[in-house]
Design a protein around this motif. Sequence first.
Motif, PDB file in Angstrom:
ATOM      1  N   GLY A 364     -30.844  21.486 -40.893  1.00  0.00           N
ATOM      2  CA  GLY A 364     -30.996  22.494 -39.843  1.00  0.00           C
ATOM      3  C   GLY A 364     -32.298  22.386 -39.078  1.00  0.00           C
ATOM      4  N   GLU A 365     -33.094  21.354 -39.401  1.00  0.00           N
ATOM      5  CA  GLU A 365     -34.414  21.226 -38.786  1.00  0.00           C
ATOM      6  C   GLU A 365     -34.430  20.307 -37.566  1.00  0.00           C
ATOM      7  N   ASP A 366     -33.380  19.534 -37.335  1.00  0.00           N
ATOM      8  CA  ASP A 366     -33.385  18.628 -36.187  1.00  0.00           C
ATOM      9  C   ASP A 366     -33.415  19.437 -34.889  1.00  0.00           C
ATOM     10  N   GLU A 367     -34.285  19.052 -33.986  1.00  0.00           N
ATOM     11  CA  GLU A 367     -34.477  19.805 -32.737  1.00  0.00           C
ATOM     12  C   GLU A 367     -33.492  19.308 -31.669  1.00  0.00           C
ATOM     13  N   ASP A 368     -32.251  19.683 -31.834  1.00  0.00           N
ATOM     14  CA  ASP A 368     -31.195  19.229 -30.943  1.00  0.00           C
ATOM     15  C   ASP A 368     -31.005  20.183 -29.772  1.00  0.00           C
ATOM     16  N   TYR A 369     -30.409  19.648 -28.711  1.00  0.00           N
ATOM     17  CA  TYR A 369     -30.112  20.472 -27.537  1.00  0.00           C
ATOM     18  C   TYR A 369     -29.010  19.811 -26.721  1.00  0.00           C
ATOM     19  N   PHE A 370     -28.331  20.620 -25.923  1.00  0.00           N
ATOM     20  CA  PHE A 370     -27.320  20.141 -24.971  1.00  0.00           C
ATOM     21  C   PHE A 370     -27.498  20.972 -23.701  1.00  0.00           C
ATOM     22  N   ARG A 371     -27.842  20.301 -22.617  1.00  0.00           N
ATOM     23  CA  ARG A 371     -28.253  20.972 -21.384  1.00  0.00           C
ATOM     24  C   ARG A 371     -27.318  20.598 -20.234  1.00  0.00           C
ATOM     25  N   LEU A 372     -26.861  21.613 -19.514  1.00  0.00           N
ATOM     26  CA  LEU A 372     -26.082  21.396 -18.289  1.00  0.00           C
ATOM     27  C   LEU A 372     -27.018  21.444 -17.095  1.00  0.00           C
ATOM     28  N   LEU A 373     -26.862  20.486 -16.189  1.00  0.00           N
ATOM     29  CA  LEU A 373     -27.635  20.439 -14.949  1.00  0.00           C
ATOM     30  C   LEU A 373     -26.685  20.671 -13.780  1.00  0.00           C
ATOM     31  N   VAL A 374     -26.967  21.663 -12.962  1.00  0.00           N
ATOM     32  CA  VAL A 374     -26.175  21.958 -11.765  1.00  0.00           C
ATOM     33  C   VAL A 374     -27.040  21.675 -10.552  1.00  0.00           C
ATOM     34  N   GLU A 375     -26.533  20.859  -9.629  1.00  0.00           N
ATOM     35  CA  GLU A 375     -27.309  20.431  -8.467  1.00  0.00           C
ATOM     36  C   GLU A 375     -26.624  20.849  -7.176  1.00  0.00           C
ATOM     37  N   GLY A 376     -27.395  21.433  -6.257  1.00  0.00           N
ATOM     38  CA  GLY A 376     -26.890  21.757  -4.929  1.00  0.00           C
ATOM     39  C   GLY A 376     -27.044  20.572  -3.992  1.00  0.00           C
ATOM     40  N   ILE A 377     -26.013  20.297  -3.185  1.00  0.00           N
ATOM     41  CA  ILE A 377     -26.026  19.185  -2.233  1.00  0.00           C
ATOM     42  C   ILE A 377     -25.750  19.754  -0.843  1.00  0.00           C
ATOM     43  N   ASP A 378     -26.630  19.488   0.119  1.00  0.00           N
ATOM     44  CA  ASP A 378     -26.438  20.051   1.457  1.00  0.00           C
ATOM     45  C   ASP A 378     -25.499  19.184   2.289  1.00  0.00           C
ATOM     46  N   ALA A 379     -25.295  19.568   3.553  1.00  0.00           N
ATOM     47  CA  ALA A 379     -24.338  18.878   4.419  1.00  0.00           C
ATOM     48  C   ALA A 379     -24.757  17.443   4.706  1.00  0.00           C
ATOM     49  N   ALA A 380     -26.040  17.136   4.571  1.00  0.00           N
ATOM     50  CA  ALA A 380     -26.533  15.776   4.796  1.00  0.00           C
ATOM     51  C   ALA A 380     -26.475  14.930   3.531  1.00  0.00           C
ATOM     52  N   GLY A 381     -25.988  15.491   2.432  1.00  0.00           N
ATOM     53  CA  GLY A 381     -25.910  14.758   1.180  1.00  0.00           C
ATOM     54  C   GLY A 381     -27.189  14.769   0.379  1.00  0.00           C
ATOM     55  N   LEU A 382     -28.129  15.638   0.738  1.00  0.00           N
ATOM     56  CA  LEU A 382     -29.417  15.698   0.061  1.00  0.00           C
ATOM     57  C   LEU A 382     -29.441  16.836  -0.954  1.00  0.00           C
ATOM     58  N   SER A 383     -30.192  16.621  -2.026  1.00  0.00           N
ATOM     59  CA  SER A 383     -30.298  17.634  -3.062  1.00  0.00           C
ATOM     60  C   SER A 383     -31.149  18.805  -2.585  1.00  0.00           C
ATOM     61  N   THR A 384     -30.703  20.027  -2.889  1.00  0.00           N
ATOM     62  CA  THR A 384     -31.506  21.212  -2.586  1.00  0.00           C
ATOM     63  C   THR A 384     -32.080  21.831  -3.861  1.00  0.00           C
ATOM     64  N   GLY A 385     -31.887  21.174  -4.981  1.00  0.00           N
ATOM     65  CA  GLY A 385     -32.460  21.668  -6.223  1.00  0.00           C
ATOM     66  C   GLY A 385     -31.515  21.521  -7.398  1.00  0.00           C
ATOM     67  N   ILE A 386     -32.048  21.736  -8.589  1.00  0.00           N
ATOM     68  CA  ILE A 386     -31.281  21.655  -9.832  1.00  0.00           C
ATOM     69  C   ILE A 386     -31.562  22.904 -10.653  1.00  0.00           C
ATOM     70  N   VAL A 387     -30.500  23.490 -11.194  1.00  0.00           N
ATOM     71  CA  VAL A 387     -30.600  24.639 -12.088  1.00  0.00           C
ATOM     72  C   VAL A 387     -30.058  24.219 -13.448  1.00  0.00           C
ATOM     73  N   GLU A 388     -30.740  24.620 -14.518  1.00  0.00           N
ATOM     74  CA  GLU A 388     -30.366  24.224 -15.865  1.00  0.00           C
ATOM     75  C   GLU A 388     -29.753  25.389 -16.637  1.00  0.00           C
ATOM     76  N   LEU A 389     -28.825  25.058 -17.536  1.00  0.00           N
ATOM     77  CA  LEU A 389     -28.271  26.024 -18.474  1.00  0.00           C
ATOM     78  C   LEU A 389     -28.184  25.351 -19.838  1.00  0.00           C
ATOM     79  N   MET A 390     -28.760  25.971 -20.844  1.00  0.00           N
ATOM     80  CA  MET A 390     -28.702  25.421 -22.185  1.00  0.00           C
ATOM     81  C   MET A 390     -27.358  25.782 -22.819  1.00  0.00           C
ATOM     82  N   LEU A 391     -26.527  24.774 -23.055  1.00  0.00           N
ATOM     83  CA  LEU A 391     -25.253  24.978 -23.730  1.00  0.00           C
ATOM     84  C   LEU A 391     -25.427  25.019 -25.248  1.00  0.00           C
TER      85      LEU A 391
END
Length: 474
Positions: A364-391
């Motif tokens: 139970g000591e292993d420091e494990d994680y699983f993270r979701l990354l959600v990225e916004g993409i604008d009309a020009a195909g450029l990233s507007t940022g990333i929001v994280e959620l720990m699953l």
Amino acid sequence: MDFSNPGQGLASAGVEANVLGSASGVSTQTLSLGDGGSITVYFAGGIHNGPNADFVVFENAFFDVFELFAELAFIDVGSNGTDYARFEVDALNPFPVLPFGTLDPTDYSGLAGRHASPLGTGFDLADLAFDPLVQSGTVDLTNVRYVRVTDVIGDGSTVDAIGNPIFDPYATAFANGGFDLDAVGVIHVPEPTPSTGLLLGLFALFASVARGSRTRGPAGPPLSLSAILVSTLLASPALALTATFDDLGLASESFENGAGLSGGYTSGGAFFENVYTASFDGFTGFAASTTTDMTTPGFGNQFSNITGGGAGGSAGFGIYYLTGRIILPSVLTVLGAEFTNTTYAALSMSTGDAFAKRFGGATGEDEDYFRLLVEGIDAAGLSTGIVELMLADYRSADNSLDYVLDQWTYLDLSGFGAIKELAFGFESSDVGDFGINTPQYFAIDNLVTTPEPGTALLFGIGLAGLARRRAPGR
């Protein structure tokens, strides 16, 4: 199309966009809900409890000689998108109504659809003052954000507040069966700023008098949209659609993995990409599901989520695997969505399997994680940022705080601004020679999109529809 005969299919007349903007008064420019079907309308500016009626629901009823052809609907309101208070209903008509029959609107109260078009049924939030959810503060009558419209199944199987059967035309087994929503109009909004009021007032002055649906009954006189404009010159800004996945028509305990699709599907106006591979009946991108298995481990249970159902007790939800995007119908602001783990991924992390480790390890000591990354993409195909959620997160020094996400969790995505697409990725502590070992899945529900703020003000008193739940029509 007929609640008692699901094999006839779904009501199919109209699209969600038909409830956007002001009431049209045109019978073909509505959205048919079908038997027991519903749509939830979202108001970015909210609805406030003021004097008399606070909002109006428009349908397309009409008088036939002396009585009304009316299809009726329950009205519920909420502040958080999960908990809803319902207006109390009284039904005095004890007799069934034929498919093309008429009814006396004064026999009913508390239901939408009780006045002939172009009028609408007004609803006073003060009538909900003693509802338990209002009393507890869960539903805030000074800031209602959601109005849910649910068709009454007219065969008497639905009842009023004291158990009387509710009858309206039944069976209406055709494409435009069920309540036909034209629009929802707001009268009282929470403390609008002077600039917002001015812009909306100017819009109202130049807008043509809108025509709506029907209202009726002893709850008060009918309200026309022109009267609303004159009395308030204010409306809720903007509104948008919610992808609920219940509008896809999936049967209970079923899924769509792409075998019946062509590159994806649309829910709440958003397009969910899907790539289906027939040779092994597999997919990447988005599937849709109503399966409820919370306990069976392994890949064979990849279409269930760990909560056992959709967010807020709904049936449908989306399943994401590996790669794929959500493509919006235009440049919009995504307010947010609800996420959780699939059963497959959650149990893999909790107990381990042949391909992935048990999170925390044997001690139970292993420091494990699983993270979701959600990225916004604008009309020009450029990233507007990333929001994280720990699953899942096992990195705390206190092992009692380690967790695998097992409930629907709202993720605010409004910081992306105006975007055209959403992209997704994962990070995990469990990585092997071929990349991430943890099953790269998540479940999603109630993705809410709204027009850009500048556009929102121009909607005036017309309301935007959000998440439609279409049930078998009538």
